[in-house]
Design a protein around this motif. Structure first.
Motif, PDB file in Angstrom:
ATOM      1  N   THR A 134       0.824  -1.199   0.000  1.00 48.47           N
ATOM      2  CA  THR A 134       0.000   0.000   0.000  1.00 48.47           C
ATOM      3  C   THR A 134       0.869   1.265   0.000  1.00 48.47           C
ATOM      4  OG1 THR A 134      -1.740  -1.164   1.223  1.00 48.47           O
ATOM      5  CG2 THR A 134      -1.843   1.239   1.196  1.00 48.47           C
ATOM      6  N   ALA A 135       0.425   2.245  -0.781  1.00 41.31           N
ATOM      7  CA  ALA A 135       1.011   3.577  -0.768  1.00 41.31           C
ATOM      8  C   ALA A 135      -0.004   4.549  -0.168  1.00 41.31           C
ATOM      9  CB  ALA A 135       1.387   4.010  -2.173  1.00 41.31           C
ATOM     10  N   TYR A 136       0.523   5.622   0.406  1.00 38.77           N
ATOM     11  CA  TYR A 136      -0.338   6.578   1.099  1.00 38.77           C
ATOM     12  C   TYR A 136      -0.006   8.000   0.675  1.00 38.77           C
ATOM     13  CZ  TYR A 136      -0.738   2.543   4.230  1.00 38.77           C
ATOM     14  OH  TYR A 136      -0.931   1.290   4.744  1.00 38.77           O
ATOM     15  N   LEU A 137      -1.006   8.861   0.801  1.00 38.36           N
ATOM     16  CA  LEU A 137      -0.793  10.297   0.653  1.00 38.36           C
ATOM     17  C   LEU A 137      -1.505  10.967   1.819  1.00 38.36           C
ATOM     18  CD1 LEU A 137       0.492  12.499  -1.144  1.00 38.36           C
ATOM     19  CD2 LEU A 137      -1.784  12.795  -2.173  1.00 38.36           C
ATOM     20  N   GLN A 138      -0.726  11.433   2.781  1.00 39.01           N
ATOM     21  CA  GLN A 138      -1.258  12.169   3.910  1.00 39.01           C
ATOM     22  C   GLN A 138      -1.327  13.638   3.538  1.00 39.01           C
ATOM     23  OE1 GLN A 138      -2.390  11.101   7.028  1.00 39.01           O
ATOM     24  NE2 GLN A 138      -3.028  13.232   7.277  1.00 39.01           N
ATOM     25  N   MET A 139      -2.503  14.217   3.626  1.00 40.72           N
ATOM     26  CA  MET A 139      -2.709  15.598   3.201  1.00 40.72           C
ATOM     27  C   MET A 139      -3.163  16.425   4.404  1.00 40.72           C
ATOM     28  SD  MET A 139      -4.605  14.917  -0.451  1.00 40.72           S
ATOM     29  CE  MET A 139      -6.038  14.189   0.318  1.00 40.72           C
ATOM     30  N   ASN A 140      -2.334  17.362   4.804  1.00 43.66           N
ATOM     31  CA  ASN A 140      -2.633  18.251   5.925  1.00 43.66           C
ATOM     32  C   ASN A 140      -2.777  19.687   5.436  1.00 43.66           C
ATOM     33  OD1 ASN A 140      -2.307  16.016   7.679  1.00 43.66           O
ATOM     34  ND2 ASN A 140      -0.130  16.445   7.916  1.00 43.66           N
ATOM     35  N   SER A 141      -3.341  20.526   6.272  1.00 39.02           N
ATOM     36  CA  SER A 141      -3.517  21.946   5.948  1.00 39.02           C
ATOM     37  C   SER A 141      -4.121  22.117   4.557  1.00 39.02           C
ATOM     38  CB  SER A 141      -2.174  22.678   6.029  1.00 39.02           C
ATOM     39  OG  SER A 141      -1.599  22.542   7.302  1.00 39.02           O
ATOM     40  N   LEU A 142      -5.166  21.387   4.301  1.00 40.43           N
ATOM     41  CA  LEU A 142      -5.779  21.392   2.978  1.00 40.43           C
ATOM     42  C   LEU A 142      -6.365  22.747   2.634  1.00 40.43           C
ATOM     43  CD1 LEU A 142      -7.287  17.837   3.087  1.00 40.43           C
ATOM     44  CD2 LEU A 142      -5.847  18.703   1.240  1.00 40.43           C
ATOM     45  N   LEU A 143      -6.277  23.081   1.357  1.00 40.69           N
ATOM     46  CA  LEU A 143      -6.761  24.349   0.816  1.00 40.69           C
ATOM     47  C   LEU A 143      -7.857  24.071  -0.212  1.00 40.69           C
ATOM     48  CD1 LEU A 143      -3.244  25.902   0.137  1.00 40.69           C
ATOM     49  CD2 LEU A 143      -4.735  26.392   2.089  1.00 40.69           C
ATOM     50  N   PRO A 144      -8.750  25.024  -0.432  1.00 38.32           N
ATOM     51  CA  PRO A 144      -9.776  24.807  -1.473  1.00 38.32           C
ATOM     52  C   PRO A 144      -9.176  24.465  -2.834  1.00 38.32           C
ATOM     53  CG  PRO A 144     -10.382  26.654  -0.101  1.00 38.32           C
ATOM     54  CD  PRO A 144      -8.996  26.251   0.331  1.00 38.32           C
ATOM     55  N   GLU A 145      -8.017  25.000  -3.140  1.00 43.71           N
ATOM     56  CA  GLU A 145      -7.398  24.703  -4.429  1.00 43.71           C
ATOM     57  C   GLU A 145      -6.831  23.293  -4.521  1.00 43.71           C
ATOM     58  OE1 GLU A 145      -6.886  27.386  -2.454  1.00 43.71           O
ATOM     59  OE2 GLU A 145      -4.771  28.020  -2.529  1.00 43.71           O
ATOM     60  N   ASP A 146      -6.864  22.552  -3.427  1.00 41.33           N
ATOM     61  CA  ASP A 146      -6.487  21.139  -3.468  1.00 41.33           C
ATOM     62  C   ASP A 146      -7.643  20.256  -3.946  1.00 41.33           C
ATOM     63  OD1 ASP A 146      -4.682  21.671  -0.424  1.00 41.33           O
ATOM     64  OD2 ASP A 146      -3.835  21.475  -2.435  1.00 41.33           O
ATOM     65  N   THR A 147      -8.804  20.837  -4.123  1.00 43.18           N
ATOM     66  CA  THR A 147      -9.968  20.084  -4.576  1.00 43.18           C
ATOM     67  C   THR A 147      -9.716  19.497  -5.956  1.00 43.18           C
ATOM     68  OG1 THR A 147     -11.522  21.393  -3.270  1.00 43.18           O
ATOM     69  CG2 THR A 147     -12.403  20.244  -5.201  1.00 43.18           C
ATOM     70  N   ALA A 148      -9.879  18.189  -6.074  1.00 46.52           N
ATOM     71  CA  ALA A 148      -9.608  17.487  -7.331  1.00 46.52           C
ATOM     72  C   ALA A 148      -9.933  16.010  -7.149  1.00 46.52           C
ATOM     73  CB  ALA A 148      -8.146  17.641  -7.737  1.00 46.52           C
ATOM     74  N   VAL A 149      -9.903  15.288  -8.253  1.00 45.84           N
ATOM     75  CA  VAL A 149      -9.874  13.830  -8.197  1.00 45.84           C
ATOM     76  C   VAL A 149      -8.411  13.416  -8.123  1.00 45.84           C
ATOM     77  CG1 VAL A 149     -10.437  11.676  -9.362  1.00 45.84           C
ATOM     78  CG2 VAL A 149     -12.024  13.616  -9.489  1.00 45.84           C
ATOM     79  N   TYR A 150      -8.095  12.609  -7.142  1.00 45.00           N
ATOM     80  CA  TYR A 150      -6.722  12.175  -6.924  1.00 45.00           C
ATOM     81  C   TYR A 150      -6.546  10.737  -7.418  1.00 45.00           C
ATOM     82  CZ  TYR A 150      -5.574  16.283  -4.197  1.00 45.00           C
ATOM     83  OH  TYR A 150      -5.317  17.581  -3.806  1.00 45.00           O
ATOM     84  N   TYR A 151      -5.418  10.503  -8.086  1.00 47.76           N
ATOM     85  CA  TYR A 151      -5.108   9.195  -8.646  1.00 47.76           C
ATOM     86  C   TYR A 151      -3.750   8.714  -8.144  1.00 47.76           C
ATOM     87  CZ  TYR A 151      -8.681  10.383 -12.114  1.00 47.76           C
ATOM     88  OH  TYR A 151      -9.851  10.737 -12.738  1.00 47.76           O
ATOM     89  N   CYS A 152      -3.646   7.430  -7.830  1.00 47.18           N
ATOM     90  CA  CYS A 152      -2.332   6.842  -7.625  1.00 47.18           C
ATOM     91  C   CYS A 152      -1.943   6.101  -8.905  1.00 47.18           C
ATOM     92  CB  CYS A 152      -2.309   5.896  -6.431  1.00 47.18           C
ATOM     93  SG  CYS A 152      -3.334   4.426  -6.570  1.00 47.18           S
ATOM     94  N   ALA A 153      -0.654   5.931  -9.089  1.00 43.55           N
ATOM     95  CA  ALA A 153      -0.150   5.296 -10.301  1.00 43.55           C
ATOM     96  C   ALA A 153       1.158   4.591  -9.997  1.00 43.55           C
ATOM     97  CB  ALA A 153       0.042   6.335 -11.400  1.00 43.55           C
ATOM     98  N   ALA A 154       1.482   3.600 -10.817  1.00 48.82           N
ATOM     99  CA  ALA A 154       2.678   2.790 -10.604  1.00 48.82           C
ATOM    100  C   ALA A 154       3.452   2.622 -11.899  1.00 48.82           C
ATOM    101  CB  ALA A 154       2.287   1.413 -10.065  1.00 48.82           C
ATOM    102  N   LYS A 155       4.768   2.603 -11.773  1.00 50.59           N
ATOM    103  CA  LYS A 155       5.633   2.329 -12.912  1.00 50.59           C
ATOM    104  C   LYS A 155       7.009   1.943 -12.402  1.00 50.59           C
ATOM    105  CE  LYS A 155       7.464   5.354 -15.599  1.00 50.59           C
ATOM    106  NZ  LYS A 155       8.862   4.949 -15.416  1.00 50.59           N
ATOM    107  N   PHE A 156       7.829   1.440 -13.303  1.00 49.44           N
ATOM    108  CA  PHE A 156       9.243   1.221 -13.004  1.00 49.44           C
ATOM    109  C   PHE A 156       9.995   2.487 -13.383  1.00 49.44           C
ATOM    110  CE2 PHE A 156       8.492  -3.003 -11.942  1.00 49.44           C
ATOM    111  CZ  PHE A 156       7.841  -3.694 -12.952  1.00 49.44           C
ATOM    112  N   GLY A 157      10.623   3.104 -12.404  1.00 47.14           N
ATOM    113  CA  GLY A 157      11.345   4.343 -12.671  1.00 47.14           C
ATOM    114  C   GLY A 157      10.601   5.538 -12.125  1.00 47.14           C
TER     115      GLY A 157
END
Length: 122
Positions: A78-101
């Motif tokens: 599992t990978a995580y993204l901890q988001m603190n002090s969120l701002l209205p401009e952080d509003t979005a659909v968030y995606y995780c992704a994987a690759k080599f490199g």
């Protein structure tokens, strides 16, 4: 192939926190470098953060430095993204992704999660 399933996200007030998770199945998760991206309505998908397979290398886009933390637990696939002090401009659909490199370039990622909505109210 690796399959990525995201969880977390939701609605939060400005200044609040959220944690996104990205659970991997299929091929060995620890082989992959992981990235987080986001896409706001009417905008292109943008890089947020990336972490190498070992966790030794981490990159952030400038707008989230000091507020967001990317991490991974290879034992839990599992990978995580901890988001603190969120701002209205952080509003979005968030995606995780994987690759080599490790890279910040979205087109270079081979595998994507389903996306999760993050909405920050003012």
């Amino acid at each position: 192939q690796v399959q990525l399933v995201q969880s977390g996200g939701g609605l939060v007030q400005a200044g609040g926190s959220l944690r996104l998770s990205c659970a991997a199945s299929g091929r060995t998760f620890s082989w992959y470098d992981m990235g987080w991206f986001r896409q706001a309505p009417g905008k292109e998908r943008e890089f947020v953060a990336a972490i190498s397979w070992s966790g030794a290398s981490i990159n952030y886009t400038d707008s989230v430095k000091g507020r967001f933390t990317i991490s991974r637990d290879n034992a839990k696939n599992t990978a995580y993204l901890q988001m603190n002090s969120l701002l209205p401009e952080d509003t979005a659909v968030y995606y995780c992704a994987a690759k080599f490199g490790l890279t910040s370039r979205a087109p270079e990622y081979d595998h994507w999660g389903q996306g999760t909505q993050v909405t920050v109210s003012s």
